[in-house]
Design a protein around this motif. Structure first.
Motif, PDB file in Angstrom:
ATOM      1  N   LEU A  99      61.433  84.915   6.313  1.00 24.36           N
ATOM      2  CA  LEU A  99      60.851  86.058   7.009  1.00 24.36           C
ATOM      3  C   LEU A  99      60.667  85.648   8.460  1.00 24.36           C
ATOM      4  N   TRP A 100      61.348  86.356   9.353  1.00 31.31           N
ATOM      5  CA  TRP A 100      61.239  86.102  10.786  1.00 31.31           C
ATOM      6  C   TRP A 100      60.283  87.131  11.372  1.00 31.31           C
ATOM      7  N   THR A 101      59.275  86.680  12.112  1.00 35.48           N
ATOM      8  CA  THR A 101      58.293  87.582  12.719  1.00 35.48           C
ATOM      9  C   THR A 101      58.084  87.213  14.182  1.00 35.48           C
ATOM     10  N   ALA A 161      59.436  81.839   8.389  1.00 30.93           N
ATOM     11  CA  ALA A 161      58.722  81.353   7.206  1.00 30.93           C
ATOM     12  C   ALA A 161      59.605  81.464   5.973  1.00 30.93           C
ATOM     13  N   LEU A 162      59.562  80.450   5.128  1.00 37.41           N
ATOM     14  CA  LEU A 162      60.291  80.503   3.868  1.00 37.41           C
ATOM     15  C   LEU A 162      59.430  81.229   2.841  1.00 37.41           C
ATOM     16  N   LEU A 163      60.053  82.175   2.130  1.00 36.49           N
ATOM     17  CA  LEU A 163      59.316  82.964   1.150  1.00 36.49           C
ATOM     18  C   LEU A 163      59.482  82.392  -0.254  1.00 36.49           C
ATOM     19  N   TRP A 175      56.985  76.778   7.332  1.00 41.94           N
ATOM     20  CA  TRP A 175      57.400  77.677   8.411  1.00 41.94           C
ATOM     21  C   TRP A 175      57.740  76.891   9.671  1.00 41.94           C
ATOM     22  N   LEU A 176      58.463  77.593  10.543  1.00 43.03           N
ATOM     23  CA  LEU A 176      58.840  77.049  11.847  1.00 43.03           C
ATOM     24  C   LEU A 176      58.284  77.929  12.954  1.00 43.03           C
ATOM     25  N   GLY A 177      57.911  77.333  14.068  1.00 45.15           N
ATOM     26  CA  GLY A 177      57.640  78.049  15.306  1.00 45.15           C
ATOM     27  C   GLY A 177      58.824  77.796  16.211  1.00 45.15           C
ATOM     28  N   VAL A 178      59.501  78.867  16.657  1.00 42.98           N
ATOM     29  CA  VAL A 178      60.750  78.687  17.406  1.00 42.98           C
ATOM     30  C   VAL A 178      60.734  79.442  18.734  1.00 42.98           C
ATOM     31  N   ARG A 179      61.558  78.938  19.665  1.00 45.41           N
ATOM     32  CA  ARG A 179      61.730  79.579  20.970  1.00 45.41           C
ATOM     33  C   ARG A 179      63.211  79.926  21.136  1.00 45.41           C
ATOM     34  N   VAL A 213      63.519  74.686  17.673  1.00 49.65           N
ATOM     35  CA  VAL A 213      62.336  74.489  16.828  1.00 49.65           C
ATOM     36  C   VAL A 213      61.282  73.735  17.631  1.00 49.65           C
ATOM     37  N   GLU A 214      60.101  74.357  17.763  1.00 50.29           N
ATOM     38  CA  GLU A 214      58.997  73.724  18.483  1.00 50.29           C
ATOM     39  C   GLU A 214      57.895  73.244  17.547  1.00 50.29           C
ATOM     40  N   HIS A 215      57.838  73.826  16.343  1.00 50.78           N
ATOM     41  CA  HIS A 215      56.783  73.461  15.387  1.00 50.78           C
ATOM     42  C   HIS A 215      57.358  73.530  13.976  1.00 50.78           C
ATOM     43  N   VAL A 216      57.005  72.544  13.146  1.00 50.10           N
ATOM     44  CA  VAL A 216      57.437  72.517  11.748  1.00 50.10           C
ATOM     45  C   VAL A 216      56.217  72.290  10.872  1.00 50.10           C
ATOM     46  N   ALA A 217      56.046  73.146   9.866  1.00 51.07           N
ATOM     47  CA  ALA A 217      55.012  72.963   8.849  1.00 51.07           C
ATOM     48  C   ALA A 217      55.701  72.992   7.494  1.00 51.07           C
ATOM     49  N   VAL A 218      55.579  71.888   6.756  1.00 50.98           N
ATOM     50  CA  VAL A 218      56.188  71.807   5.433  1.00 50.98           C
ATOM     51  C   VAL A 218      55.054  71.742   4.415  1.00 50.98           C
ATOM     52  N   GLY A 219      54.917  72.813   3.658  1.00 51.13           N
ATOM     53  CA  GLY A 219      53.866  72.892   2.658  1.00 51.13           C
ATOM     54  C   GLY A 219      54.418  72.722   1.262  1.00 51.13           C
ATOM     55  N   THR A 220      53.559  72.932   0.299  1.00 50.57           N
ATOM     56  CA  THR A 220      53.953  72.861  -1.104  1.00 50.57           C
ATOM     57  C   THR A 220      54.514  74.206  -1.509  1.00 50.57           C
ATOM     58  N   ASP A 221      55.793  74.221  -1.850  1.00 50.02           N
ATOM     59  CA  ASP A 221      56.440  75.457  -2.287  1.00 50.02           C
ATOM     60  C   ASP A 221      56.522  75.449  -3.801  1.00 50.02           C
ATOM     61  N   GLU A 222      55.902  76.455  -4.432  1.00 46.84           N
ATOM     62  CA  GLU A 222      55.921  76.442  -5.889  1.00 46.84           C
ATOM     63  C   GLU A 222      57.242  76.923  -6.466  1.00 46.84           C
TER      64      GLU A 222
END
Length: 175
Positions: free
Chosen positions: A32-34, A82-84, A126-130, A149-158
């Motif tokens: 999802l791109w926002t 963001a990855l859904l 999710w990524l923060g991108v420019r 890519v300016e920011h990377v957050a790698v969480g727990t994906d169920e």
């Protein structure tokens, strides 16, 4: 009355564009791109994208040429990618424009405003991108955009949401 497992008005396989048929078989996770802020937010479900790990990392996506997201991305120069997950498939349909959302798509879910745009709180990866404006151009029916890519957050994906052959699928092993 007969119930069919396929869409009754679907174009037969032999009449479809073979390259689009092949692309549908590749399968990919759904993102999802926002972009934007407040009432000026826009988003789009994107399953045609690539992330390149390098210095700097880049993300390339094919966006619908008439999407509100593309307009907002041109204005702000930033976005959240963001990855859904499997539980977010209805939200993916809403942002893809195939399911209604009374009051707008951002009424669904909880959102956090970041410096790159609105982030779905329930999407841990999710990524923060420019945007790289020099790397944006039309490709067929889409617009290819490239962003740093300016920011990377790698969480727990169920369980990732995967799109293949026009349908969402849940992979057998989500890890």
């Amino acid at each position: 009355m007969t119930i069919h497992s396929e869409h009754p008005f679907e174009t037969p396989d032999d009449d479809r564009d073979p390259l689009r048929r092949l692309r549908g078989r590749l399968g990919t996770t759904v993102s999802l791109w926002t972009s934007g802020e407040g009432v000026e937010r826009a988003g789009l479900t994107v399953s045609s994208y690539l992330v390149s790990a390098g210095e700097p990392g880049r993300v390339v996506g094919l966006l619908h040429a008439d999407s509100d997201l593309l307009e907002r991305l041109d204005e702000t120069g930033t976005a959240v990618v963001a990855l859904l997950g499997w539980r977010q498939r209805e939200l993916a349909d809403v942002f893809a424009g195939v399911m209604p959302a009374p009051g707008g798509p951002f009424r669904l879910g909880t959102w956090e405003q970041t410096e790159w745009g609105p982030r779905l709180s329930s999407a841990p990866t999710w990524l923060g991108v420019r945007l790289d404006p020099a790397a944006t151009h039309e490709v067929g029916w889409s617009v290819l955009v490239e962003a740093v890519v300016e920011h990377v957050a790698v969480g727990t994906d169920e369980s990732p949401l995967v799109h293949r052959r026009g349908r969402y699928q849940r992979p057998a092993d989500a890890d």
